[in-house]
Write a protein that holds these residues in place. Structure first.
Motif, PDB file in Angstrom:
ATOM      1  N   THR A  35      60.776  95.132  45.370  1.00  0.00           N
ATOM      2  CA  THR A  35      58.796  95.671  44.979  1.00  0.00           C
ATOM      3  C   THR A  35      58.533  93.937  45.363  1.00  0.00           C
ATOM      4  OG1 THR A  35      59.584  94.395  42.891  1.00  0.00           O
ATOM      5  CG2 THR A  35      59.307  97.170  43.379  1.00  0.00           C
ATOM      6  N   VAL A  36      57.594  93.964  45.920  1.00  0.00           N
ATOM      7  CA  VAL A  36      56.458  93.043  46.283  1.00  0.00           C
ATOM      8  C   VAL A  36      55.368  92.613  45.806  1.00  0.00           C
ATOM      9  CG1 VAL A  36      55.606  91.150  48.279  1.00  0.00           C
ATOM     10  CG2 VAL A  36      57.603  92.435  48.687  1.00  0.00           C
ATOM     11  N   ARG A  37      54.745  92.092  44.985  1.00  0.00           N
ATOM     12  CA  ARG A  37      52.880  91.776  44.752  1.00  0.00           C
ATOM     13  C   ARG A  37      52.813  90.499  44.665  1.00  0.00           C
ATOM     14  NH1 ARG A  37      52.083  89.624  39.994  1.00  0.00           N
ATOM     15  NH2 ARG A  37      54.169  89.168  38.534  1.00  0.00           N
ATOM     16  N   THR A  38      50.997  90.327  44.736  1.00  0.00           N
ATOM     17  CA  THR A  38      50.549  89.303  44.912  1.00  0.00           C
ATOM     18  C   THR A  38      50.405  88.581  43.892  1.00  0.00           C
ATOM     19  OG1 THR A  38      49.560  89.957  46.873  1.00  0.00           O
ATOM     20  CG2 THR A  38      48.531  87.682  45.458  1.00  0.00           C
ATOM     21  N   LEU A  39      51.357  87.158  43.514  1.00  0.00           N
ATOM     22  CA  LEU A  39      51.324  86.215  42.482  1.00  0.00           C
ATOM     23  C   LEU A  39      49.399  85.661  41.939  1.00  0.00           C
ATOM     24  CD1 LEU A  39      52.578  84.997  39.609  1.00  0.00           C
ATOM     25  CD2 LEU A  39      53.776  83.418  41.178  1.00  0.00           C
ATOM     26  N   ILE A  40      49.673  84.815  43.225  1.00  0.00           N
ATOM     27  CA  ILE A  40      48.846  83.563  43.385  1.00  0.00           C
ATOM     28  C   ILE A  40      47.722  83.667  44.771  1.00  0.00           C
ATOM     29  CG2 ILE A  40      47.667  81.919  43.542  1.00  0.00           C
ATOM     30  CD1 ILE A  40      50.522  80.802  41.563  1.00  0.00           C
ATOM     31  N   PRO A  41      46.718  84.971  44.433  1.00  0.00           N
ATOM     32  CA  PRO A  41      45.967  84.769  45.857  1.00  0.00           C
ATOM     33  C   PRO A  41      45.862  83.441  46.642  1.00  0.00           C
ATOM     34  CG  PRO A  41      44.549  86.084  44.179  1.00  0.00           C
ATOM     35  CD  PRO A  41      46.165  85.272  43.330  1.00  0.00           C
ATOM     36  N   SER A  42      45.286  83.550  48.201  1.00  0.00           N
ATOM     37  CA  SER A  42      45.490  82.302  48.305  1.00  0.00           C
ATOM     38  C   SER A  42      43.671  81.677  47.789  1.00  0.00           C
ATOM     39  CB  SER A  42      45.499  82.710  50.538  1.00  0.00           C
ATOM     40  OG  SER A  42      44.497  81.506  50.761  1.00  0.00           O
ATOM     41  N   PRO A  43      44.027  80.898  47.741  1.00  0.00           N
ATOM     42  CA  PRO A  43      42.527  79.924  47.375  1.00  0.00           C
ATOM     43  C   PRO A  43      41.774  79.441  48.577  1.00  0.00           C
ATOM     44  CG  PRO A  43      43.974  78.637  47.272  1.00  0.00           C
ATOM     45  CD  PRO A  43      44.697  79.371  47.945  1.00  0.00           C
ATOM     46  N   SER A  44      42.015  79.519  49.640  1.00  0.00           N
ATOM     47  CA  SER A  44      40.923  79.297  50.717  1.00  0.00           C
ATOM     48  C   SER A  44      41.332  79.408  52.157  1.00  0.00           C
ATOM     49  CB  SER A  44      41.249  77.976  50.892  1.00  0.00           C
ATOM     50  OG  SER A  44      41.328  77.202  51.416  1.00  0.00           O
ATOM     51  N   PRO A  45      40.670  79.596  53.322  1.00  0.00           N
ATOM     52  CA  PRO A  45      41.905  79.918  54.798  1.00  0.00           C
ATOM     53  C   PRO A  45      42.485  79.169  55.161  1.00  0.00           C
ATOM     54  CG  PRO A  45      39.192  80.425  54.413  1.00  0.00           C
ATOM     55  CD  PRO A  45      39.484  79.426  53.470  1.00  0.00           C
ATOM     56  N   THR A  46      41.980  77.326  54.073  1.00  0.00           N
ATOM     57  CA  THR A  46      43.380  76.297  54.752  1.00  0.00           C
ATOM     58  C   THR A  46      43.991  75.865  53.788  1.00  0.00           C
ATOM     59  OG1 THR A  46      41.517  74.780  53.894  1.00  0.00           O
ATOM     60  CG2 THR A  46      41.466  74.982  56.056  1.00  0.00           C
ATOM     61  N   ASN A  77      49.453  81.824  36.152  1.00  0.00           N
ATOM     62  CA  ASN A  77      49.237  81.110  36.927  1.00  0.00           C
ATOM     63  C   ASN A  77      47.809  80.580  37.125  1.00  0.00           C
ATOM     64  OD1 ASN A  77      51.285  82.857  38.063  1.00  0.00           O
ATOM     65  ND2 ASN A  77      50.154  84.194  37.659  1.00  0.00           N
ATOM     66  N   ARG A  78      47.227  80.286  36.011  1.00  0.00           N
ATOM     67  CA  ARG A  78      45.829  79.292  36.700  1.00  0.00           C
ATOM     68  C   ARG A  78      46.492  77.766  37.136  1.00  0.00           C
ATOM     69  NH1 ARG A  78      44.150  80.326  30.310  1.00  0.00           N
ATOM     70  NH2 ARG A  78      46.380  79.180  30.164  1.00  0.00           N
ATOM     71  N   LEU A  79      45.467  77.344  37.624  1.00  0.00           N
ATOM     72  CA  LEU A  79      45.862  75.994  38.076  1.00  0.00           C
ATOM     73  C   LEU A  79      44.726  74.682  37.451  1.00  0.00           C
ATOM     74  CD1 LEU A  79      45.023  74.052  40.786  1.00  0.00           C
ATOM     75  CD2 LEU A  79      43.468  74.606  41.442  1.00  0.00           C
ATOM     76  N   THR A  80      45.763  74.410  37.550  1.00  0.00           N
ATOM     77  CA  THR A  80      45.960  72.668  35.985  1.00  0.00           C
ATOM     78  C   THR A  80      45.981  71.889  36.404  1.00  0.00           C
ATOM     79  OG1 THR A  80      48.042  73.812  35.226  1.00  0.00           O
ATOM     80  CG2 THR A  80      46.536  74.611  34.369  1.00  0.00           C
ATOM     81  N   ALA A  81      46.550  71.803  37.783  1.00  0.00           N
ATOM     82  CA  ALA A  81      45.370  70.127  38.345  1.00  0.00           C
ATOM     83  C   ALA A  81      46.543  69.558  39.903  1.00  0.00           C
ATOM     84  CB  ALA A  81      47.538  69.071  37.862  1.00  0.00           C
TER      85      ALA A  81
END
Length: 307
Positions: A35-46, A77-81
């Motif tokens: 199975t496949v799922r998204t863990l962290i969505p892309s934060p930007s186009p780059t 899955n929160r950005l911390t650094a």
């Protein structure tokens, strides 16, 4: 851009090798049960996610090569650094618990001209103020990275080939001279752009960004001159293979930029594939659960593949 240069190089390599019959097992892999799922969505186009790994505390670190940053995500899955690193590539935990990151993972560094500006930097994930510090220099386009038990580092350099670094960061030139080269066609190296690196026991496994067959190569740590093909994942078609990880004894997970994640048993020569549907760059197993694979992509999204 890197993929465009790799494709051009592969076409040239194919013309050089010609119609020679190459050794190594061919495989039309069946689908894996997954199975496949998204863990962290892309934060930007780059936000191209080039590589990823877990630290000892269970944080996920992701290199974002186009943004020249390394990011840390916690267990939720929160950005911390965020740590600035120029064009980061592979990231691995190495000696003394530090993170080692290849820097200079840029298409311009793949060209066989100009100075060798690729480096490896270290980040102490436990430090209150996380900064990247130089550890090794004199590389071309350092892409993949792996460590052996003695603290030697093995770099899949997409310009130079497979390079071994001693624990002090200096290049082991004798070992490296015997290892596979980037643009040196042989019956084993049937392409260019040496890319991923992973160690299982006494064997280093590396991939070719572009090859006639989507090849994975085994390099004995004690005898790099005895490198051999162990998997041809896309045969009879050419392949665009990126990084790989060891997920069990003689078992590899290999990504392709055409969207497949291959699971390969190199001992018995079997493989299956998961179609993730995005151009994949790297894979790592979740600590303590080798059936839960975390996969990076060129679109910046990080996926979970459950086998």
């Amino acid at each position: 851009m890197r993929r465009i240069l790799a494709v051009v190089a592969a076409l040239a390599m194919g013309a050089t090798i010609g119609a020679a019959t190459l050794s190594g097992p061919a495989s039309a892999a069946p689908d894996c049960a997954a199975t496949v799922r998204t863990l962290i969505p892309s934060p930007s186009p780059t936000a191209w996610a080039e590589n990823l790994t877990y630290d000892a505390a269970g944080n996920l670190w992701v290199t974002r090569s186009l943004d020249s940053t390394v990011q840390r995500y916690d267990r939720n899955n929160r950005l911390t650094a965020t740590v600035p690193v120029t064009a980061p590539g592979a990231i691995r935990t190495g000696p003394r618990g530090k993170l080692y990151v290849t820097s200079g993972n840029s298409a311009t560094n793949m060209l066989p001209v100009g100075p060798l500006t690729g480096t490896i930097v270290t980040i102490d994930p436990r430090a209150p103020r996380r900064v990247a510090k130089p550890w090794a220099r004199g590389l071309g386009m350092p892409n993949g990275l792996a460590f052996d038990k003695a603290g030697n580092a093995y770099v899949s350099d997409s310009r130079l080939g497979v390079v071994r670094l001693k624990p002090n960061g200096s290049i082991d030139r004798r070992w490296s001279a015997a290892a596979p080269k980037n643009v040196a066609p042989t019956a084993t190296v049937n392409g260019t752009g040496i890319n991923g690196a992973a160690i299982d026991g006494d064997t280093l496994y590396v991939t070719l960004t572009t090859s006639l067959t989507g090849r994975v190569i085994a390099v004995p740590l004690a005898h790099p001159e005895r490198a051999r093909a162990v998997a041809d994942l896309t045969a009879p078609l050419p392949g665009l293979v990126d990084d790989l990880a060891v997920i069990g004894p003689s078992k590899l997970a290999v990504t392709t930029t055409l969207g497949q994640l291959y699971v390969v048993n190199v001992r018995i020569g079997s493989s299956c594939a998961v179609n993730v549907g995005a151009p994949l760059t790297a894979v790592t197993a979740t600590p303590g659960d080798p059936t839960r694979l975390v996969v990076a992509s060129e679109n910046g999204t990080v996926y979970v593949v459950r086998l």
